[in-house]
Motif scaffolding. Structure first.
Motif, PDB file in Angstrom:
ATOM      1  N   LEU A 124       5.425  -2.733  -8.394  1.00 54.35           N
ATOM      2  CA  LEU A 124       4.059  -2.210  -8.259  1.00 54.35           C
ATOM      3  C   LEU A 124       3.184  -2.683  -9.420  1.00 54.35           C
ATOM      4  N   LEU A 130      -1.746   9.224 -12.779  1.00 54.51           N
ATOM      5  CA  LEU A 130      -2.113   8.697 -14.096  1.00 54.51           C
ATOM      6  C   LEU A 130      -1.472   7.326 -14.311  1.00 54.51           C
ATOM      7  N   ARG A 131      -0.204   7.219 -13.958  1.00 55.34           N
ATOM      8  CA  ARG A 131       0.511   5.952 -14.125  1.00 55.34           C
ATOM      9  C   ARG A 131      -0.097   4.879 -13.233  1.00 55.34           C
ATOM     10  N   LEU A 132      -0.487   5.254 -12.018  1.00 60.06           N
ATOM     11  CA  LEU A 132      -1.071   4.267 -11.110  1.00 60.06           C
ATOM     12  C   LEU A 132      -2.352   3.699 -11.722  1.00 60.06           C
ATOM     13  N   GLY A 133      -3.172   4.568 -12.329  1.00 56.52           N
ATOM     14  CA  GLY A 133      -4.382   4.104 -12.985  1.00 56.52           C
ATOM     15  C   GLY A 133      -4.041   3.193 -14.145  1.00 56.52           C
ATOM     16  N   MET A 169      -9.974   3.313 -17.230  1.00 52.65           N
ATOM     17  CA  MET A 169      -8.621   2.864 -17.544  1.00 52.65           C
ATOM     18  C   MET A 169      -8.195   1.659 -16.696  1.00 52.65           C
ATOM     19  N   THR A 170      -8.504   1.733 -15.385  1.00 56.22           N
ATOM     20  CA  THR A 170      -8.061   0.662 -14.487  1.00 56.22           C
ATOM     21  C   THR A 170      -8.674  -0.673 -14.877  1.00 56.22           C
ATOM     22  N   ALA A 212       7.235   7.956 -11.309  1.00 53.78           N
ATOM     23  CA  ALA A 212       7.316   8.646 -10.025  1.00 53.78           C
ATOM     24  C   ALA A 212       8.786   8.918  -9.710  1.00 53.78           C
ATOM     25  N   ARG A 254      -8.952   5.509  -4.787  1.00 54.65           N
ATOM     26  CA  ARG A 254      -9.189   4.523  -3.719  1.00 54.65           C
ATOM     27  C   ARG A 254      -8.012   4.480  -2.760  1.00 54.65           C
ATOM     28  N   VAL A 255      -6.811   4.551  -3.332  1.00 55.76           N
ATOM     29  CA  VAL A 255      -5.599   4.535  -2.503  1.00 55.76           C
ATOM     30  C   VAL A 255      -5.558   5.776  -1.624  1.00 55.76           C
ATOM     31  N   PHE A 268       0.824  -1.197   0.000  1.00 57.31           N
ATOM     32  CA  PHE A 268       0.000   0.000   0.000  1.00 57.31           C
ATOM     33  C   PHE A 268       0.867   1.259   0.000  1.00 57.31           C
ATOM     34  N   ALA A 298      -6.873   2.210  -8.990  1.00 60.76           N
ATOM     35  CA  ALA A 298      -7.537   3.519  -8.995  1.00 60.76           C
ATOM     36  C   ALA A 298      -6.891   4.405  -7.930  1.00 60.76           C
ATOM     37  N   PHE A 331       3.824   5.304 -22.169  1.00 60.17           N
ATOM     38  CA  PHE A 331       3.492   6.689 -22.468  1.00 60.17           C
ATOM     39  C   PHE A 331       4.518   7.303 -23.413  1.00 60.17           C
ATOM     40  N   MET A 347      10.718   7.106  -6.820  1.00 64.58           N
ATOM     41  CA  MET A 347      10.721   5.643  -6.753  1.00 64.58           C
ATOM     42  C   MET A 347      11.760   5.056  -7.705  1.00 64.58           C
ATOM     43  N   VAL A 392      -2.850  -4.038  -4.296  1.00 64.73           N
ATOM     44  CA  VAL A 392      -1.992  -3.191  -3.456  1.00 64.73           C
ATOM     45  C   VAL A 392      -2.552  -2.982  -2.050  1.00 64.73           C
ATOM     46  N   PHE A 393      -3.781  -3.485  -1.786  1.00 66.33           N
ATOM     47  CA  PHE A 393      -4.362  -3.181  -0.479  1.00 66.33           C
ATOM     48  C   PHE A 393      -3.903  -4.173   0.598  1.00 66.33           C
ATOM     49  N   HIS A 394      -2.588  -4.178   0.800  1.00 70.11           N
ATOM     50  CA  HIS A 394      -1.973  -4.952   1.884  1.00 70.11           C
ATOM     51  C   HIS A 394      -1.113  -3.979   2.661  1.00 70.11           C
ATOM     52  N   THR A 440       2.826   6.211  -2.675  1.00 70.02           N
ATOM     53  CA  THR A 440       3.859   7.063  -3.252  1.00 70.02           C
ATOM     54  C   THR A 440       3.545   7.353  -4.714  1.00 70.02           C
ATOM     55  N   MET A 441       3.136   6.317  -5.431  1.00 67.14           N
ATOM     56  CA  MET A 441       2.808   6.494  -6.845  1.00 67.14           C
ATOM     57  C   MET A 441       1.574   7.379  -7.009  1.00 67.14           C
ATOM     58  N   ARG A 470       0.744   9.781  -5.168  1.00 66.68           N
ATOM     59  CA  ARG A 470       1.146  11.158  -4.920  1.00 66.68           C
ATOM     60  C   ARG A 470       1.926  11.706  -6.109  1.00 66.68           C
ATOM     61  N   GLU A 471       2.853  10.901  -6.631  1.00 64.93           N
ATOM     62  CA  GLU A 471       3.769  11.428  -7.631  1.00 64.93           C
ATOM     63  C   GLU A 471       3.263  11.298  -9.054  1.00 64.93           C
ATOM     64  N   ASN A 472       2.476  10.290  -9.318  1.00 65.99           N
ATOM     65  CA  ASN A 472       1.988  10.126 -10.694  1.00 65.99           C
ATOM     66  C   ASN A 472       0.709   9.294 -10.752  1.00 65.99           C
ATOM     67  N   LEU A 499       3.787   1.686  -1.238  1.00 66.33           N
ATOM     68  CA  LEU A 499       4.357   1.888  -2.574  1.00 66.33           C
ATOM     69  C   LEU A 499       3.315   2.515  -3.500  1.00 66.33           C
ATOM     70  N   ALA A 500       2.089   1.992  -3.428  1.00 72.46           N
ATOM     71  CA  ALA A 500       1.016   2.536  -4.269  1.00 72.46           C
ATOM     72  C   ALA A 500       0.703   3.981  -3.880  1.00 72.46           C
TER      73      ALA A 500
END
Lengths: 331, 249
Positions: free
Chosen positions: B103, A209-212, B74-75, B92, A220-221, A197, A217, B86, B95, B112-114, A202-203, A205-207, A199-200
């Motif tokens: 990730l 769009l990339r996380l999506g 998208m997800t 990021a 949700r994070v 969680f 989503a 892209f 990272m 990721v929900f752990h 951080t992503m 916060r920083e990007n 790690l997700a």
């Protein structure tokens, strides 16, 4: 990461030393200040999850701090007056059991943060700040105008709540309780930031769009982080109410939100030990400068400006940079 | 015939008066590299954004593995097996490359929900991520934060992240831009290797690479597909030559 850990341990050691000094020197006032610092640090550590790790600038964390405080105050006052909280549909009594109160405080803060986060996360930037602020102010005015629990005058209760056989009115025991809870919370946050969680987050916060793009989503994070953040700050609110044996709407005011944010920024945004250092320095300045002049907050402002101008990361950032310089000099 | 992995029919999207995509029909078949070429501003990147779900189409349909996905976020499309790199690296900065790939791997490994188990302890995850990073030639730079990586290295990392999603359909928007000769050659070899495993849509300006790699090529001009065919057919197509390859009539 390593410098963050050293800084955190140093800040926690300093806080413990302050408590020990109060205990050995038999200065209960000093001990109470140390307990206050631990509670403020906990509130800041909560905000830091949203602000530092999630990049969510919330100016509404007083809402959670105050909810925690009122949860403690309301439960305790009902129990002491032998009035049930409600008698219909089920009879629910108040309580003076601290662990139970903590759980209720955390639940209440978490529940309130859910709609607040859902709505405010639809926006970003300055709108996010305004919506979180509006939510907190809404609660503030509600508390002021609600006569059942003291309204504007607040609600006092005469004895701290109970934790096993410990004497919570003893300043040293009370300090240790607050300190231990802060330590547990920091360990939890350290674990959280190293988890999947974290790690997700951080992503997110920083990007985002990339996380999506990799199937997660971002909202949700961020919402999850916001709720966890509220729960930690809510717990701090319950402890703060017990510390003062008093809750008032001022715990909910935007002034309080700003103060919690100052702990985080002063100490270091996104640094584990940041809020600890920030809260300690804040209270130190309040006491020392407050001794010279009534206008100590002016000087606090100056200190804040200097620290922010010296670069990001607050006190923790300063520590990192001197550490790097020393390592460079030795290497 | 086997059903294509990805099908678009009549896919359109305008920006004001400009029709960036105007009735685009494209199929991506399993195991093929399908190149999409065309002059700047032809609507190639808009097409990728539509297919990946970053923006919504005005009209037309998108089917992924036979299911309509035109209105899915998208997800959800990523979850069904679509990955995208892209055009401008989207990473990021704080990272490391390894963290990015880890990730991305979580998508098919419980999400990721752990909140408690340290990610560094998951050695299986790390080994798989390193394998992928080695494949794109990034293993020795895996533990450097992205802020310290060169432009070309970020492009390579983009590919690694896309691979970590274990996609059925891979959308690559100018993956070789700014990569340098060595990097481009390595990526071309990698794409060649991947050809059998998934359907790849490749947007690329370098014609030599396109003609060498692509099984089929679609040419886009002014938001429309003007020709689709193999390298030989595209080379000899008169419309394409006048519109794009520069041989003025």
């Amino acid at each position: 990461m390593r410098s963050d850990m050293i800084f955190t341990l140093a800040a926690m050691a300093a806080l413990l030393a302050a408590g020990l000094y109060g205990y050995l020197g038999d200065e209960p006032f000093f001990l109470t200040l140390a307990a206050k610092a631990a509670i403020f640090a906990l509130a800041g550590a909560g905000l830091n999850i949203a602000l530092g790790y999630g990049g969510l600038v919330s100016l509404g964390h007083a809402a959670f701090f105050g909810i925690g405080g009122y949860a403690a105050g309301i439960l305790a006052s009902h129990a002491r007056n032998y009035e049930p909280l409600m008698s219909w549909p089920v009879e629910l009594a108040g309580t003076t059991s601290a662990p139970l109160i903590w759980i209720v405080a955390m639940l209440a803060a978490g529940l309130f943060s859910l709609p607040m986060g859902l709505l405010s996360l639809r926006t970003g930037g300055v709108y996010f700040i305004m919506i979180t602020l509006a939510f907190a102010q809404m609660l503030y005015y509600f508390a002021v105008s609600w006569p059942a629990y003291g309204g504007e005058d607040g609600l006092s209760f005469y004895v701290r709540n109970e934790l096993g056989g410990l004497s919570t009115m003893d300043p040293w025991s009370w300090f240790l309780i607050c300190y231990a809870i802060l330590a547990v919370a920091l360990v939890f946050i350290a674990v959280l930031t190293r988890s999947r969680f974290g790690l997700a987050l951080t992503m997110a916060r920083e990007n985002p769009l990339r996380l999506g793009n990799i199937g997660v989503a971002p909202r949700r994070v961020l919402l999850t982080a916001f709720v966890i953040s509220a729960i930690v700050t809510g717990l701090a609110g319950a402890l703060y109410a017990d510390l003062n044996r008093f809750v008032s709407p001022s715990m909910l005011s935007w002034h309080m939100s700003g103060e919690i944010m100052v702990f985080v920024i002063l100490g270091g945004v996104g640094r584990l030990g940041g809020p600890v250092a920030g809260a300690c320095v804040f209270i130190l300045l309040e006491q020392v400068l407050g001794g010279f002049t009534e206008y100590w907050q002016f000087l606090l402002g100056v200190a804040l400006i200097v620290i922010v101008l010296m670069g990001s990361g607050g006190l923790a950032g300063l520590f990192e940079r001197t550490g790097v310089r020393k390592a460079a000099a030795h290497g | 015939m086997v059903e294509p992995l990805l099908t678009t029919r009549g896919l359109s999207r305008g920006f004001g008066a400009l029709k960036a995509c105007d009735g685009v029909d494209i199929d991506i078949r399993a195991g093929e590299i399908h190149a999409l070429i065309g002059p700047n501003g032809a609507g190639k990147s808009t097409f990728v954004k539509l297919v990946s779900g970053e923006i919504a189409p005005d009209s037309g349909s998108i089917h992924l593995l036979g299911k309509p996905v035109g209105t899915l976020p998208m997800t959800a499309r990523a979850g069904m097996g679509m990955a995208r790199s892209f055009q401008v690296s989207a990473l990021a900065p704080s990272m490391t490359g390894l963290e990015h790939v880890v990730l991305a791997l979580l998508q098919h490994r419980g999400g990721v929900f752990h909140f408690f188990r340290p990610i560094a302890r998951d050695t299986g995850l790390k080994a798989r991520a390193e394998e992928i990073l080695a494949r794109v030639g990034m293993l020795d730079r895996a533990t450097i934060p992205v802020a310290g990586l060169s432009h070309g290295e970020r492009r390579q990392l983009e590919i690694a992240i896309a691979l970590a999603l274990e996609p059925r359909v891979l959308l690559l928007d100018e993956p070789m831009a700014g990569m340098g000769a060595e990097g481009s050659a390595r990526l071309a070899a990698l794409l060649n290797e991947l050809r059998g495993d998934m359907g790849i849509l490749l947007i690329e300006h370098d014609m030599e690479t396109v003609f060498a790699l692509a099984d089929r090529i679609s040419v886009m001009v002014g938001g429309q597909i003007v020709a689709t065919g193999n390298a030989g057919e595209i080379r000899s197509n008169a419309t394409v030559q006048s519109a794009y390859l520069g041989d003025a009539p």
